[in-house]
Motif scaffolding. Structure first.
Motif, PDB file in Angstrom:
ATOM      1  N   THR A  29       0.938  -1.020  -0.052  1.00  0.00           N
ATOM      2  CA  THR A  29      -0.054  -0.018   0.026  1.00  0.00           C
ATOM      3  C   THR A  29       0.743   1.219  -0.041  1.00  0.00           C
ATOM      4  O   THR A  29       2.076   1.096   0.253  1.00  0.00           O
ATOM      5  CB  THR A  29      -0.937   0.261   1.225  1.00  0.00           C
ATOM      6  N   ILE A  76     -13.482   0.724  -3.218  1.00  0.00           N
ATOM      7  CA  ILE A  76     -12.631   1.477  -2.022  1.00  0.00           C
ATOM      8  C   ILE A  76     -13.433   3.050  -2.025  1.00  0.00           C
ATOM      9  O   ILE A  76     -13.620   3.369  -1.000  1.00  0.00           O
ATOM     10  CB  ILE A  76     -11.174   1.614  -2.355  1.00  0.00           C
ATOM     11  N   ALA A 112     -10.782  -3.061   4.265  1.00  0.00           N
ATOM     12  CA  ALA A 112      -9.794  -4.272   3.523  1.00  0.00           C
ATOM     13  C   ALA A 112     -10.440  -5.384   3.589  1.00  0.00           C
ATOM     14  O   ALA A 112     -10.242  -6.248   2.681  1.00  0.00           O
ATOM     15  CB  ALA A 112      -8.536  -4.125   4.534  1.00  0.00           C
ATOM     16  N   PHE A 124      -5.050  -9.078   2.042  1.00  0.00           N
ATOM     17  CA  PHE A 124      -5.475  -8.406   3.459  1.00  0.00           C
ATOM     18  C   PHE A 124      -4.424  -8.209   4.458  1.00  0.00           C
ATOM     19  O   PHE A 124      -4.571  -7.016   4.966  1.00  0.00           O
ATOM     20  CB  PHE A 124      -6.922  -9.297   4.053  1.00  0.00           C
ATOM     21  N   SER A 127      -1.871  -5.692   3.670  1.00  0.00           N
ATOM     22  CA  SER A 127      -2.340  -4.447   3.364  1.00  0.00           C
ATOM     23  C   SER A 127      -2.836  -3.710   4.776  1.00  0.00           C
ATOM     24  O   SER A 127      -2.676  -2.423   4.819  1.00  0.00           O
ATOM     25  CB  SER A 127      -3.310  -4.159   2.223  1.00  0.00           C
ATOM     26  N   VAL A 128      -3.296  -4.338   5.654  1.00  0.00           N
ATOM     27  CA  VAL A 128      -3.911  -3.780   6.930  1.00  0.00           C
ATOM     28  C   VAL A 128      -2.858  -2.869   7.564  1.00  0.00           C
ATOM     29  O   VAL A 128      -3.223  -1.805   7.990  1.00  0.00           O
ATOM     30  CB  VAL A 128      -4.638  -4.821   7.985  1.00  0.00           C
ATOM     31  N   LEU A 131      -2.418   0.343   5.730  1.00  0.00           N
ATOM     32  CA  LEU A 131      -3.726   0.944   5.883  1.00  0.00           C
ATOM     33  C   LEU A 131      -3.951   1.627   7.325  1.00  0.00           C
ATOM     34  O   LEU A 131      -4.473   2.792   7.479  1.00  0.00           O
ATOM     35  CB  LEU A 131      -4.785   0.000   5.409  1.00  0.00           C
TER      36      LEU A 131
END
Length: 164
Positions: A29, A76, A112, A124, A127-128, A131
């Protein structure tokens, strides 16, 4: 909608675009300040309009980033609309601590979740963390700027009501 209100909304969308150009790579990300203007916009607009600013801000930020998720960015954008709408509703209800928590968790984790199923669990989990950091930075910058924006706008908590 008055011309003045429309111009102010366009200004916040433009600020989201500028914030979207500020990208710091973080794993799969990137951190961008595209949602921060939408958080500040709750001082001037109703929940749906502040949420529209967030959705457009995300789409413009994604365009600058090359649309790495393609049409999934529409999902998104809808998620951003929902998260900022909730943030604005909590703000209007005077739930000032809860609005920040809802934004960070909503933008950093809940948004997400569909990608766990659409792409992969690995996406997931990868990326969390980024994010969460991005949502926290956007929230922190907005929280720091809000008192100054309020002061500059004459202290009116909902300046948009005075524009109608």
């Amino acid at each position: 909608m008055t011309t003045k209100k429309l111009a102010l909304a366009a200004l916040f969308i433009s600020l989201s675009a500028i914030g979207g150009m500020i990208k710091i790579p973080l794993g799969i990300t990137s951190i961008a300040l595209d949602s921060m203007p939408a958080l500040i916009a709750v001082l001037f607009f109703t929940a749906p309009l502040a949420a529209i600013i967030a959705a457009f801000g995300h789409l413009i930020s994604a365009l600058f980033g090359g649309m790495p998720l393609g049409p999934l960015h529409l999902i998104i954008a809808v998620e951003m609309w929902l998260v900022v709408w909730l943030f604005a509703k909590l703000h209007q209800a005077g739930r000032h601590w809860l609005k920040w928590l809802a934004f960070v968790i909503g933008n950093g984790v809940v948004a997400a979740v569909p990608f766990y199923f659409l792409l992969s669990p690995a996406f997931f989990y990868a990326s969390v963390p980024g994010l969460l950091i991005a949502a926290s930075i956007n929230a922190a910058v907005a929280a720091l700027l809000m008192p100054y924006v309020l002061k500059a706008s004459g202290g009116s908590h909902y300046a948009s009501r005075n524009m109608d």
